[in-house]
Design a protein around this motif. Sequence first.
Motif, PDB file in Angstrom:
ATOM      1  N   ALA A   1      12.052   2.277  -5.462  1.00 40.43           N
ATOM      2  CA  ALA A   1      11.769   0.852  -5.259  1.00 40.43           C
ATOM      3  C   ALA A   1      10.948   0.646  -3.986  1.00 40.43           C
ATOM      4  N   SER A   2      11.318   1.354  -2.912  1.00 42.49           N
ATOM      5  CA  SER A   2      10.580   1.223  -1.652  1.00 42.49           C
ATOM      6  C   SER A   2       9.144   1.712  -1.814  1.00 42.49           C
ATOM      7  N   ALA A   3       8.980   2.852  -2.485  1.00 45.83           N
ATOM      8  CA  ALA A   3       7.632   3.395  -2.687  1.00 45.83           C
ATOM      9  C   ALA A   3       6.780   2.429  -3.507  1.00 45.83           C
ATOM     10  N   ALA A   4       7.382   1.797  -4.520  1.00 45.97           N
ATOM     11  CA  ALA A   4       6.628   0.857  -5.364  1.00 45.97           C
ATOM     12  C   ALA A   4       6.200  -0.367  -4.559  1.00 45.97           C
ATOM     13  N   ILE A   5       7.117  -0.907  -3.754  1.00 45.71           N
ATOM     14  CA  ILE A   5       6.793  -2.099  -2.955  1.00 45.71           C
ATOM     15  C   ILE A   5       5.732  -1.780  -1.907  1.00 45.71           C
ATOM     16  N   ILE A   6       5.871  -0.635  -1.246  1.00 44.73           N
ATOM     17  CA  ILE A   6       4.885  -0.240  -0.233  1.00 44.73           C
ATOM     18  C   ILE A   6       3.516  -0.038  -0.877  1.00 44.73           C
ATOM     19  N   THR A   7       3.488   0.588  -2.056  1.00 40.71           N
ATOM     20  CA  THR A   7       2.212   0.815  -2.754  1.00 40.71           C
ATOM     21  C   THR A   7       1.538  -0.504  -3.106  1.00 40.71           C
ATOM     22  N   ILE A   8       2.316  -1.464  -3.593  1.00 42.39           N
ATOM     23  CA  ILE A   8       1.749  -2.780  -3.922  1.00 42.39           C
ATOM     24  C   ILE A   8       1.169  -3.433  -2.675  1.00 42.39           C
ATOM     25  N   GLY A   9       1.883  -3.322  -1.559  1.00 37.27           N
ATOM     26  CA  GLY A   9       1.388  -3.893  -0.309  1.00 37.27           C
ATOM     27  C   GLY A   9       0.115  -3.239   0.168  1.00 37.27           C
ATOM     28  N   LEU A  10       0.056  -1.901   0.071  1.00 38.29           N
ATOM     29  CA  LEU A  10      -1.149  -1.189   0.492  1.00 38.29           C
ATOM     30  C   LEU A  10      -2.347  -1.538  -0.390  1.00 38.29           C
ATOM     31  N   VAL A  11      -2.094  -1.677  -1.697  1.00 38.06           N
ATOM     32  CA  VAL A  11      -3.169  -2.067  -2.609  1.00 38.06           C
ATOM     33  C   VAL A  11      -3.672  -3.467  -2.257  1.00 38.06           C
ATOM     34  N   SER A  12      -2.742  -4.367  -1.946  1.00 36.66           N
ATOM     35  CA  SER A  12      -3.129  -5.725  -1.566  1.00 36.66           C
ATOM     36  C   SER A  12      -3.979  -5.716  -0.298  1.00 36.66           C
ATOM     37  N   MET A  13      -3.562  -4.921   0.707  1.00 39.45           N
ATOM     38  CA  MET A  13      -4.338  -4.846   1.943  1.00 39.45           C
ATOM     39  C   MET A  13      -5.714  -4.243   1.701  1.00 39.45           C
ATOM     40  N   ALA A  14      -5.765  -3.221   0.827  1.00 37.74           N
ATOM     41  CA  ALA A  14      -7.061  -2.611   0.518  1.00 37.74           C
ATOM     42  C   ALA A  14      -7.962  -3.590  -0.221  1.00 37.74           C
ATOM     43  N   PHE A  15      -7.392  -4.351  -1.147  1.00 36.27           N
ATOM     44  CA  PHE A  15      -8.163  -5.315  -1.924  1.00 36.27           C
ATOM     45  C   PHE A  15      -8.693  -6.444  -1.036  1.00 36.27           C
ATOM     46  N   ARG A  16      -7.873  -6.882  -0.067  1.00 31.86           N
ATOM     47  CA  ARG A  16      -8.278  -7.976   0.820  1.00 31.86           C
ATOM     48  C   ARG A  16      -9.079  -7.490   2.024  1.00 31.86           C
ATOM     49  N   GLY A  17      -9.220  -6.169   2.156  1.00 29.52           N
ATOM     50  CA  GLY A  17      -9.929  -5.647   3.322  1.00 29.52           C
ATOM     51  C   GLY A  17      -9.116  -5.687   4.589  1.00 29.52           C
ATOM     52  N   GLY A  18      -7.805  -5.567   4.462  1.00 25.97           N
ATOM     53  CA  GLY A  18      -6.921  -5.594   5.629  1.00 25.97           C
ATOM     54  C   GLY A  18      -6.191  -6.920   5.725  1.00 25.97           C
ATOM     55  N   LEU A  19      -5.509  -7.115   6.845  1.00 24.99           N
ATOM     56  CA  LEU A  19      -4.769  -8.349   7.076  1.00 24.99           C
ATOM     57  C   LEU A  19      -5.700  -9.429   7.617  1.00 24.99           C
ATOM     58  N   ARG A  20      -5.356 -10.669   7.343  1.00 25.92           N
ATOM     59  CA  ARG A  20      -6.184 -11.793   7.801  1.00 25.92           C
ATOM     60  C   ARG A  20      -5.889 -12.077   9.268  1.00 25.92           C
ATOM     61  N   ALA A  21      -6.829 -11.740  10.129  1.00 26.07           N
ATOM     62  CA  ALA A  21      -6.630 -11.891  11.568  1.00 26.07           C
ATOM     63  C   ALA A  21      -6.938 -13.312  12.005  1.00 26.07           C
TER      64      ALA A  21
END
Length: 312
Positions: free
Chosen positions: A21-41
Amino acid sequence: MRVFQNANHRFLSMRRPAYFASAAIITIGLVSMAFRGGLRAGVEFTGGVLLEVQFSQTTDIAQIRDALNAGGTSGVQIQQLRAVGQESNDFLLRVPIGDDEDQNETRDQIRASLETEFAAGSFEIARGDALSAKVGGEFQRTAVLAVLLSFLLTLIYLAFRFEWRFGVAAVIATAHDMLITFGFISLLNIEMSLATVAALLTIIGYSLNDTIVVFDRVRENLRKKRKESYDTTLDRSLNETLPRTVLTSGTTLMALVSLVVIGGAVIRPFAGVLIIGVLVGTYSSIFVASPVLLEIHDRARRRAAMAARRAG
């Protein structure tokens, strides 16, 4: 809490589903950050002008944006400052600028653009802050350094207070919490500001505190139950500290939910990130920190057994 008086849950038996479950949630978060080009500063990290504008009449974000675009100021982030259930004509404007742009000129341009759409006396700039891109970059480096330094000091403290394996398990669990929290920040498109960094540092402290309470009980039980298996001792310690874990997390969440509901737009991102961190930190102290400690212990025991066989 009486409901946990005789708790005897086999938490460690659920560690593999928890890992998945942790690996799945972390993967989704990393994909989201990659798709958005990182966090919104926010402007604190990128440099820019931050203005709080108060209007005397009812105004909406679309009107303000149209006025700014007509005046040649684009890319402005506009946020209405109001608590839930309350009407407000206060708005927060974030305008990113570069090092070669004049902050006062940008502020004057915004005022002129608003005066074109609204009457001169119908609004007031109640607050104005400006940061250069150079200062924003320094804030970024300082924020990263603060997080890394907190991990290092925690590892040193736990290695001194307990054993090195406790420190490693606690740092891994806290890193797990940070990765999941970053993922949710990206998914919810929460702006990374100094308040968000403060929330992240608070999460580190909260998660580590919860983990240390469990590890302290593990150490006590290891002394009392010397003939008991390591995984049984870990499960016993988790069950014995469960009332404290639930009560602490529950009361903390009550306060944070109140801040999100009635605290207003300025405090809401800080409280929202903390809610995510408290939930993840509570989960990790049970399903990540202790299982990782068991994995480290088992590996050390296998290595010691192999070394003994070679020596024999």
